[in-house]
Design a protein around this motif. Structure first.
Motif, mmCIF file in Angstrom:
data_model
loop_
_atom_site.group_PDB
_atom_site.id
_atom_site.type_symbol
_atom_site.label_atom_id
_atom_site.label_comp_id
_atom_site.label_asym_id
_atom_site.label_seq_id
_atom_site.Cartn_x
_atom_site.Cartn_y
_atom_site.Cartn_z
ATOM 1 N N THR A 3 0.841 -1.201 0.000
ATOM 2 C CA THR A 3 0.000 0.000 0.000
ATOM 3 C C THR A 3 0.873 1.246 0.000
ATOM 4 O OG1 THR A 3 -1.671 -1.185 1.288
ATOM 5 C CG2 THR A 3 -1.855 1.217 1.232
ATOM 6 N N SER A 20 -9.223 0.209 -9.144
ATOM 7 C CA SER A 20 -8.377 1.011 -8.264
ATOM 8 C C SER A 20 -8.960 2.416 -8.085
ATOM 9 C CB SER A 20 -6.963 1.105 -8.853
ATOM 10 O OG SER A 20 -6.130 1.912 -8.047
ATOM 11 N N GLU A 58 -10.374 3.730 -4.488
ATOM 12 C CA GLU A 58 -9.697 4.871 -3.871
ATOM 13 C C GLU A 58 -10.653 6.042 -3.689
ATOM 14 O OE1 GLU A 58 -5.918 5.882 -5.466
ATOM 15 O OE2 GLU A 58 -5.116 3.847 -5.263
ATOM 16 N N ARG A 61 -8.519 6.998 0.072
ATOM 17 C CA ARG A 61 -7.082 6.764 0.315
ATOM 18 C C ARG A 61 -6.606 5.672 -0.628
ATOM 19 N NH1 ARG A 61 -6.357 1.246 2.149
ATOM 20 N NH2 ARG A 61 -7.869 0.758 3.760
ATOM 21 N N PRO A 62 -5.275 5.501 -0.778
ATOM 22 C CA PRO A 62 -4.754 4.500 -1.714
ATOM 23 C C PRO A 62 -4.970 3.075 -1.216
ATOM 24 C CG PRO A 62 -2.951 5.537 -0.509
ATOM 25 C CD PRO A 62 -4.197 6.293 -0.147
ATOM 26 N N THR A 68 -9.040 5.691 7.706
ATOM 27 C CA THR A 68 -8.448 6.334 6.531
ATOM 28 C C THR A 68 -7.262 7.212 6.901
ATOM 29 O OG1 THR A 68 -10.530 6.299 5.314
ATOM 30 C CG2 THR A 68 -8.909 7.934 4.637
#
Length: 451
Positions: free
Chosen positions: A114, A230, A234, A239-240, A293
Motif C-alpha cells: 500500500t 483502483s 480509492e 485513500r490509496p 483512513t
C-alpha cells in the motif's frame, strides 16, 4: 475447502453419523480435490476393541466435518446463484440479470505494498464473490445479499461521499462508464468474509465491474478492469489501496499462492500438490474490516518521508524503497533521522519476507513459513502499530499451540482479521480454543473461518 462461518460449539465435537460407535467404515479409495481422504479407513482402524470410536479418530472426524461443512462452488455456479438470488428476492423483470465472478485472495505478506511498489504474496482462494446486475425502470437502485435479509435501496446517481454499499456501487458504475439515467438491481453471493478488509472489497469491485461491462456488452481486458477498480476503490475509501489485491483478483487459476510484483503488475502462480498443502483459517476479531483512513494516509506520508531521508543521507539516486537492498538496511536505519527508522525496518523487512516465504513454499517447509509470519506480526506490533489487543491475544494463543500443529499467525489487510497457518486437522480445535479464550479484548464475538 470453503470459507464458511465456523459457528459450531463444543457439543459439535462429536463425530458425525459415519463415526458413531461400531459403525462400519469403508476403506480409503483415494483423495479428494482438497487432498483429504474421500473415505475414511476401515473398521479395524476406527473401532477400538471395546467397540467405541477411538480417541484418535474423534478429532479426525470432527476436523473433517468442519473443513468440508460448506459446499464448494465453481465460478459458473456462483454466477447462477447470484442471478437466482436476484430473481428470488427482487422478482422477475423484463431485463435478464447478468453475473460475473472473481476469486478471493487474502494477503499473507501484502499490506506493505500500500505504501511502496514492492512484492506481495497472497493466498489465492477457490472461493470468491459473484455479482449479478440488471437495469431497472424503477426510480431507485436495489442491493441484496444472501448474507442479509433486508433490501438496500439507493440512488445510483447520488455521488455524495460515504461508506455505504450504495456509494460503492455508484463509484463502480461511474468508473465503468455505465451509460444512461437508469438504475440497476444488484445481487451478491459468495464465501469470502468481509473482515479481511481491502481483499474483500477488491474482489467485490472486480466482480462488479466485470458484470457491469457484460451488461453493457463490452469486452474489457484485465488491466483496464484493474485501473477502474483502483480508481473506484480509492474514491470510495478516500485513500490509496495496494494494487496487489486487484492484480490477484484477476487470476482465474486455482494455484494456492500468488506472487505479485506491484511495480510491473505481473503475477506468478505458485502451485502445491493438494496432498502437500497446509491448512489455513481466518480469525475475525470484529475490530474493524478497514483501517481508519487517516491512519493509512499518515503511514503513506511517513513512507514517502522515509524514502526522502534515505536519498538525502545515503543513496541520492534511489527511486523507490523496493530498490533498497536488505543488506543495506542497517546502514540506512543508522543514517536516517529517528522518525524514519521503524518505517524503513518494517517496509524493507516485509519485502524481504516475501522472498523467504517463496523459498518456504518451494521447499514445502510450512513451519519455517509460519515462523516468518510470526516475525512479520511482531514487526506489525512494534514498528507499524496496526495490531489491536484482540489481535495480539489470538497471535499469542497461536504461538502457544505450536506443538499442536499451529505454525503461524499474521494480521491481514491491516484489519481486524488474522490469517492462521497450521496442519489441516489441527485448525478446528484451535479455532474453538480461540473462541473460548476471547474475553473483553473485542467488543463483539470473534468469528472464525476455515479456508
Amino acid at each position: 475447502m470453503s470459507a464458511g462461518r465456523d459457528d459450531r460449539r463444543d457439543e459439535e465435537r462429536k463425530p458425525g453419523p459415519g463415526g458413531a460407535a461400531g459403525t462400519p467404515q469403508q476403506e480409503v479409495s483415494g483423495t479428494g480435490p482438497d487432498g483429504l481422504p474421500e473415505r475414511l479407513p476401515g473398521p479395524e482402524w476406527v473401532v477400538s476393541e471395546a467397540g467405541a470410536t477411538s480417541s484418535f479418530v474423534k478429532p479426525f472426524l470432527y476436523a473433517l466435518g468442519r473443513i468440508r461443512e460448506n459446499e464448494q462452488l465453481t465460478p459458473a455456479q456462483y454466477a447462477d446463484r447470484a442471478k437466482q438470488l436476484m430473481i428470488d428476492r427482487l422478482g422477475m423483470s423484463a431485463e435478464l440479470p447478468v453475473a460475473a465472478f472473481a476469486h478471493g485472495a487474502i494477503g499473507i505478506m501484502t499490506d506493505h505494498t500500500t505504501y511502496f511498489d514492492g512484492f506481495a504474496l497472497l493466498l489465492h482462494l477457490r472461493q470468491g464473490l459473484s455479482v449479478a446486475v440488471r437495469k431497472t425502470d424503477r426510480d431507485e437502485s436495489r442491493f441484496v445479499s444472501e448474507a442479509v435479509e433486508d433490501v438496500e435501496s439507493f440512488d445510483l446517481h447520488d455521488e455524495r461521499p460515504g461508506r455505504s454499499i450504495g456509494s460503492l456501487f455508484t463509484s463502480v458504475t461511474r468508473h465503468a462508464g455505465l451509460v444512461g439515467e437508469h438504475q440497476i438491481d444488484i445481487a451478491l453471493i459468495g464465501a469470502l468474509p468481509p473482515g479481511v478488509g481491502v481483499a474483500y472489497y477488491s474482489t467485490l469491485v472486480t466482480a462488479a465491474l466485470r458484470a457491469v461491462h457484460v451488461l453493457e456488452g463490452r469486452t474489457v481486458d484485465d488491466r483496464e478492469i484493474r485501473r477502474q477498480a483502483s480508481d473506484a476503490l480509492e474514491q470510495w475509501l478516500g485513500r490509496p489501496v495496494s494494487p496487489a489485491y486487484l492484480i490477484a483478483a484477476e487470476a482465474m487459476d486455482e494455484a494456492p499462492f500468488l506472487l505479485v510484483d506491484t511495480k510491473t503488475g505481473e503475477r506468478l502462480s505458485l502451485d502445491v500438490p493438494p496432498s502437500e498443502r497446509p491448512g489455513w483459517a481466518i480469525v475475525d476479531t470484529r475490530s474493524g474490516d478497514l483501517p481508519p483512513t487517516e491512519s493509512v494516509l499518515e503511514r503513506r506520508r511517513k513512507s514517502v518521508r522515509a524514502l526522502q531521508d534515505v536519498k538525502e543521507k545515503l543513496f541520492p539516486n534511489l527511486e523507490s524503497l523496493r530498490d533498497l537492498a536488505h543488506r543495506d538496511l542497517d546502514r540506512a536505519v543508522a543514517a536516517v533521522p529517528r522518525r524514519s527508522r521503524s518505517v524503513l525496518r518494517y517496509l524493507i523487512s516485509e519485502n524481504r519476507n516475501v522472498q523467504q516465504l517463496v523459498v518456504s513454499i518451494r521447499r514445502r517447509d510450512w513451519q519455517y513459513f509460519g515462523g516468518v509470519m510470526m516475525i512479520s506480526q511482531a514487526a506489525k506490533q512494534n514498528d507499524w502499530s496496526t495490531a489491536t489487543a484482540g489481535i495480539r491475544s489470538v497471535v499469542e494463543l497461536a504461538d502457544r499451540h505450536g506443538l499442536e500443529g499451529i505454525h503461524g499467525a499474521v494480521q491481514t489487510g491491516e484489519s481486524g482479521s488474522i490469517l492462521i497457518l497450521g496442519r489441516p486437522f489441527s485448525l478446528p480445535a484451535f479455532l474453538d480454543d480461540v473462541k473460548e479464550a476471547s474475553t473483553g479484548d473485542t467488543n463483539r464475538e470473534i468469528t472464525t473461518f476455515i479456508v
